[in-house]
Design a protein around this motif. Structure first.
Motif, short mmCIF file in Angstrom:
data_model
loop_
_atom_site.label_atom_id
_atom_site.label_comp_id
_atom_site.label_asym_id
_atom_site.label_seq_id
_atom_site.Cartn_x
_atom_site.Cartn_y
_atom_site.Cartn_z
N ASP A 142 0.81 -1.22 0.00
CA ASP A 142 0.00 0.00 0.00
C ASP A 142 0.84 1.26 0.00
O ASP A 142 0.56 2.21 -0.74
CB ASP A 142 -0.98 -0.01 1.19
CG ASP A 142 -0.35 -0.57 2.45
OD1 ASP A 142 0.90 -0.68 2.49
OD2 ASP A 142 -1.08 -0.90 3.39
N LEU A 143 1.90 1.30 0.82
CA LEU A 143 2.73 2.51 0.86
C LEU A 143 3.39 2.78 -0.49
O LEU A 143 3.43 3.91 -0.97
CB LEU A 143 3.80 2.37 1.94
CG LEU A 143 3.38 2.66 3.39
CD1 LEU A 143 4.54 2.43 4.33
CD2 LEU A 143 2.85 4.08 3.53
N VAL A 144 3.91 1.71 -1.11
CA VAL A 144 4.57 1.88 -2.41
C VAL A 144 3.57 2.32 -3.46
O VAL A 144 3.84 3.22 -4.26
CB VAL A 144 5.25 0.56 -2.82
CG1 VAL A 144 5.88 0.69 -4.20
CG2 VAL A 144 6.31 0.17 -1.80
N GLN A 145 2.39 1.70 -3.45
CA GLN A 145 1.39 2.02 -4.46
C GLN A 145 0.91 3.47 -4.34
O GLN A 145 0.72 4.16 -5.35
CB GLN A 145 0.19 1.06 -4.33
CG GLN A 145 -0.89 1.23 -5.37
CD GLN A 145 -0.41 0.96 -6.78
OE1 GLN A 145 0.58 0.26 -6.98
NE2 GLN A 145 -1.10 1.53 -7.77
N VAL A 146 0.75 3.95 -3.12
CA VAL A 146 0.27 5.31 -2.92
C VAL A 146 1.37 6.34 -3.18
O VAL A 146 1.14 7.37 -3.82
CB VAL A 146 -0.29 5.48 -1.49
CG1 VAL A 146 -0.68 6.93 -1.23
CG2 VAL A 146 -1.51 4.58 -1.30
N LEU A 147 2.58 6.05 -2.71
CA LEU A 147 3.65 7.04 -2.81
C LEU A 147 4.24 7.14 -4.21
O LEU A 147 4.41 8.24 -4.75
CB LEU A 147 4.76 6.69 -1.82
CG LEU A 147 4.46 6.95 -0.34
CD1 LEU A 147 5.56 6.40 0.54
CD2 LEU A 147 4.29 8.45 -0.09
N THR A 148 4.57 5.99 -4.81
CA THR A 148 5.29 6.04 -6.10
C THR A 148 4.68 5.15 -7.17
O THR A 148 5.07 5.26 -8.33
CB THR A 148 6.75 5.60 -5.90
OG1 THR A 148 6.77 4.25 -5.44
CG2 THR A 148 7.46 6.49 -4.89
N SER A 149 3.80 4.24 -6.79
CA SER A 149 3.23 3.27 -7.73
C SER A 149 4.33 2.45 -8.41
O SER A 149 4.20 2.01 -9.55
CB SER A 149 2.38 3.97 -8.79
OG SER A 149 1.66 3.02 -9.56
N GLY A 150 5.42 2.23 -7.71
CA GLY A 150 6.52 1.44 -8.25
C GLY A 150 7.56 2.24 -9.00
O GLY A 150 8.62 1.71 -9.33
N GLY A 151 7.31 3.49 -9.29
CA GLY A 151 8.27 4.32 -10.04
C GLY A 151 9.25 5.00 -9.10
O GLY A 151 9.26 4.74 -7.89
N PRO A 152 10.08 5.88 -9.61
CA PRO A 152 10.23 6.16 -11.05
C PRO A 152 11.13 5.14 -11.74
O PRO A 152 12.14 4.74 -11.17
CB PRO A 152 10.88 7.55 -11.04
CG PRO A 152 11.67 7.58 -9.77
CD PRO A 152 10.90 6.75 -8.77
#
Length: 330
Positions: free
Chosen positions: A254-264
């Motif tokens: 959830d944190l990754v998806q909200v903050l960066t969505s896996g990017g950059p």
């Protein structure tokens, strides 16, 4: 002698009904236990076991989730996952996240638990609640707040760092591949810190106070009592805490998806976001179009890797505990 034999025979005849009654009582107790467990077992079967079994069938199809799967591809989905560099890169990011979060969290949680476990500390309950609050806060809300704090506009962290002359220009913390994963690691440490704090507090409260009193009477200092009393008494609980902490970090999504969505540029892509992007499509996935079969194959490969890692972790921790126990006995 005849009277004694008769009494023994009467007692032997009377025992079976009593044991049978005890068996019936135990069966009734067990039956009610199963009745209480039944709702949870039904939910577990419907929402956990069945989806796992069903997704195993999807791994052999190329399917976008609409209609019934009909394009049978065999093991091609597994071959594609194994040869996908982005999958292994996301797996590496997941292990890096766990390698930083777990030890830092455990050390800080144990240190703070020792402070909060002090009976002379005033407002200890308030501090415990304060440090546990991030756990009950939605990761989505935390992600939005962190995005605003590290943004390049308004009164953000950049503005404070510029005034303190720590940086000389605005930094795109979540847009720079060199900083994005580090920001996620810092937020992850803070967000789930309360779990390990509560676990260590519970373990510390099981240690008898008499052990500390006896150690103080023998002239032992704080470091000695921590090394020879606290650590050994927390060893069994500590193994469980380590295992739970590692499993929790591997579930980061959830944190990754909200903050960066896996990017950059896939710099923060973890396995769970990788699977999500494959299943529902997105710019960070290999295929922009959803592919449930490919996502299911990735899930099973990741699951097998986690099971193998968990087995190795348990074996290593148990062997270390046995060696320390043998050394202590020696």
């Amino acid at each position: 002698m005849v009277m004694t034999a008769t009494v023994r025979e009467d007692v032997a005849r009377s025992e079976p009904p009593r044991s049978a009654g005890r068996r019936r009582a135990r069966r009734r107790t067990y039956l009610w236990s199963y009745v209480y467990l039944a709702p949870m077992m039904v939910l577990l079967l419907v929402f956990v076991v069945y989806p796992i079994i069903a997704s195993l069938g999807y791994t052999f199809y190329k399917w976008d989730g609409i209609g019934d799967p009909s394009d049978f591809v065999g093991l091609d989905n597994f071959r594609q996952i194994v040869h996908d560099s982005i999958f292994w890169r996301s797996l590496g990011h997941t292990f890096v996240y766990a390698a930083f979060v777990v030890p830092i969290q455990l050390v800080l949680a144990l240190a703070l638990a020792l402070v909060l476990n002090n009976k002379k500390l005033r407002f200890a309950s308030f501090y415990r609640t304060l440090f546990f609050l991030p756990v009950v806060t939605s990761a989505a809300v935390i992600g939005v707040v962190i995005q605003l704090l590290v943004s390049n506009f308004g009164d953000s962290i950049n503005s404070v760092l510029l005034k303190l002359h720590i940086i000389h220009q605005h930094v795109d913390w979540l847009g720079d591949p060199h900083f994005a994963l580090g920001i996620i690691i810092l937020v992850g440490i803070w967000h789930t810190f309360g779990y390990n704090l509560v676990y260590f507090l519970a373990g510390l409260q099981t240690i008898p106070e008499e052990l500390y009193e006896a150690a103080r009477l023998d002239g032992a200092g704080r470091f000695a009592t921590f090394r020879y009393i606290t650590i050994p008494m927390l060893r069994a609980v500590g193994v469980v805490i380590v295992i739970l902490a590692v499993i929790g970090t591997f579930q980061i999504f959830d944190l990754v998806q909200v903050l960066t969505s896996g990017g950059p540029f896939f710099a923060t892509e973890v396995v769970n976001t990788y699977i999500y992007h494959l299943a529902f499509g997105g710019s960070n996935a290999n295929a922009v179009q959803p592919d449930i079969g490919l996502a299911s194959a990735a899930s099973f490969v990741y699951g097998v890797l986690l099971i193998a890692f968990s087995v190795v972790q348990v074996v290593v921790l148990r062997s270390l505990a046995k060696r320390r126990g043998t050394g202590g006995l020696a």
